[in-house]
Design an enzyme around this catalytic site. Structure first.
Site, PDB file in Angstrom:
ATOM      1  N   ASN A  48       0.920  -1.214  -0.233  1.00  0.00           N
ATOM      2  CA  ASN A  48      -0.165  -0.072   0.115  1.00  0.00           C
ATOM      3  C   ASN A  48       1.023   1.209   0.010  1.00  0.00           C
ATOM      4  OD1 ASN A  48      -1.911   2.077   0.386  1.00  0.00           O
ATOM      5  ND2 ASN A  48      -2.655   1.074   2.151  1.00  0.00           N
ATOM      6  N   ARG A  97      -2.373  -1.748  -3.602  1.00  0.00           N
ATOM      7  CA  ARG A  97      -3.853  -1.278  -3.083  1.00  0.00           C
ATOM      8  C   ARG A  97      -3.970  -0.026  -4.074  1.00  0.00           C
ATOM      9  NH1 ARG A  97      -5.177   2.799   1.595  1.00  0.00           N
ATOM     10  NH2 ARG A  97      -7.569   2.921   1.202  1.00  0.00           N
ATOM     11  N   HIS A 134     -13.085   1.709   0.555  1.00  0.00           N
ATOM     12  CA  HIS A 134     -12.875   0.278   1.372  1.00  0.00           C
ATOM     13  C   HIS A 134     -13.476  -0.796   0.969  1.00  0.00           C
ATOM     14  CE1 HIS A 134     -13.399   3.684   4.764  1.00  0.00           C
ATOM     15  NE2 HIS A 134     -12.021   3.430   4.464  1.00  0.00           N
ATOM     16  N   ARG A 151     -13.764  13.919   9.128  1.00  0.00           N
ATOM     17  CA  ARG A 151     -14.340  14.305   7.939  1.00  0.00           C
ATOM     18  C   ARG A 151     -16.185  14.477   8.260  1.00  0.00           C
ATOM     19  NH1 ARG A 151     -12.127   9.305   4.756  1.00  0.00           N
ATOM     20  NH2 ARG A 151      -9.820  10.133   4.518  1.00  0.00           N
ATOM     21  N   GLU A 205      -7.520  -6.373   4.635  1.00  0.00           N
ATOM     22  CA  GLU A 205      -7.474  -5.965   3.174  1.00  0.00           C
ATOM     23  C   GLU A 205      -6.050  -6.678   2.494  1.00  0.00           C
ATOM     24  OE1 GLU A 205      -8.174  -2.066   5.253  1.00  0.00           O
ATOM     25  OE2 GLU A 205      -9.044  -1.502   3.189  1.00  0.00           O
TER      26      GLU A 205
END
Ligand code: ADP
Length: 398
Positions: free
Chosen positions: A8, A89, A178, A238, A384
């Protein structure tokens, strides 16, 4: 048996995990942080051991060299040739990719063209890809997209009601995020509802970035994140969804420039913005427990936003068999899970066990719901990286 790496690459970091496939045995993992700085940090974990070094890391190419050297030094591999595939990723795959693909010129072009939708991420993924290509020129590499799982959404679920030509011309729509995590969780979760025909699930990936996805028979029906990760539920820092006029009015009233305000909605809002305490939910929870009024307000706001989405997806799916909690907050925070579950209990007949809610943390998997709950509720730790390694193995080596 083959060694496969899941990576990643961020704008200033490279995270990696090396697997023995198809056994899915983790051989090592680690991260190079502060790329571009004289005090870069390299951490590697293997065999229950951990080593951290501070050293100059001028660029991603050098970071990959450090990782390679580290793995050889620790006798995890004898030679780089042992690595047979690399999976990356990639945050934004737009409408181009509904599954993982080999990196080739076409993939590069498409990922590049999507940079405007994910400027920091996609640029960094490309840099990372080229750095690995240089270090391992003969090794096949694949791209695993965060958006791919959400490509099964129908237009009614992904379109915004803006003038249609904007959606067409500028590719403005909901892409979600995601997806790799939601896919993993939906697969693991099936075992909890063997009797269900449609396998209707609402999956709550609640990390510092957070999204909720409605899944039916393994397919994404709807997801909360939008064009970018700013949309959907309220997050650590956020806003999540809000009336676009808020942005317009704030621009006019605060006198701040576009970019500054946009950054504030991404980095200074959510739990942080409302509480004024921290962008780490743990600190907001601690303050709320001590009765800090704005922390209590922030937690209540958060719980309501999550409950609203669960309610919305319950309707969208025409019912629900299973609710899944995962990621940093979903796996570890009894308070946040309670804030959501208490707000859906009455309407949806969801009942949970407080004791289980307090004890299923730190990587544990299991039920939160009681046997008489109308919807089962479980916690499943996400993974993941293993999905990236699986795709790399399946595409390149099988
Ligand atoms: P991301 O990958 O988006 O950074 P993670 O899934 O790793 O997110 O989640 C990180 C967030 O999870 C932290 O910012 C914090 O809010 C929350 N978190 C992590 N550990 C705990 C914990 N033990 N208790 C409560 N919340 C936690």
């Amino acid at each position: 048996m083959a060694k496969v790496m899941a990576v990643n690459c961020g704008s200033s970091s490279v995270k990696f995990k090396l697997y023995e496939m198809p056994e899915e045995k983790v051989l090592c993992s680690g991260i190079v942080e502060r790329i571009g700085h004289d005090d870069g940090i390299f951490t590697i974990k293997w065999d229950g051991q951990k080593d951290t070094k501070t050293l100059p890391v001028p660029d991603h190419g050098y970071a990959v060299e450090i990782v390679a050297k580290g793995m050889i030094e620790k006798n995890i591999i004898a030679h780089l040739d042992e690595i047979k595939a690399v999976g990356h990723r990639v945050v934004q795959g737009g409408s181009y990719f509904s599954h993982s693909v080999l990196w080739d010129d076409d993939t590069v072009k498409k990922v590049e063209s999507l940079i405007p939708l994910a400027p920091l991420h996609n640029k960094a993924h490309l840099t990372g890809y080229f750095a690995f290509k240089k270090a391992l020129p003969k090794v096949p590499q694949i791209a695993v997209f965060d958006t791919a799982f959400h490509q099964t959404m129908e237009p009614e679920d992904y379109l915004y009601p803006i003038p249609y030509e904007y959606a067409e011309k500028y590719h403005i729509r909901r892409y979600g995020a995601h997806g790799t995590s939601h896919k993993y969780l939906s697969e693991v979760a099936e075992k909890y509802i063997p009797e269900s025909k449609d396998k209707k699930m609402i999956i709550c990936h609640l990390g510092s970035g957070a999204s909720i996805t409605a899944v039916k028979n393994g397919k994404c029906i709807a997801t909360s994140m939008g064009l970018t990760p700013l949309g959907g539920i309220m997050m650590n820092s956020r806003t999540g969804d809000m009336d676009p006029s808020v942005y317009y009015q704030l621009l006019a009233m605060s006198g701040k420039d576009n970019e500054t305000l946009f950054q504030e909605l991404n980095k200074k809002s959510g739990l942080y913005g409302v509480s004024g305490i921290s962008n780490d939910s743990r600190e907001v929870e601690d303050a709320a427990r001590e009765g800090h009024p704005r922390a209590v307000l922030a937690m209540n706001l958060w719980g309501r936003r999550v409950a609203d989405f669960i309610g919305q997806y319950y309707v969208r799916l025409g019912g629900c068999d299973l609710i899944v909690f995962s990621a940093g907050i979903g796996e570890n925070s009894p308070d946040c899970r309670e804030a959501a579950l208490d707000r859906i209990g009455e309407a949806l007949g969801v009942k949970y066990d407080k004791e289980l809610n307090n004890t299923i943390i730190r990587g544990k998997e299991g039920y939160l719901s009681t046997p008489d709950s109308k919807i089962k509720v479980v916690v499943i730790p996400t993974d993941e990286e293993v999905m990236i390694a699986r795709d790399a193995y399946n595409i390149c080596l099988k």
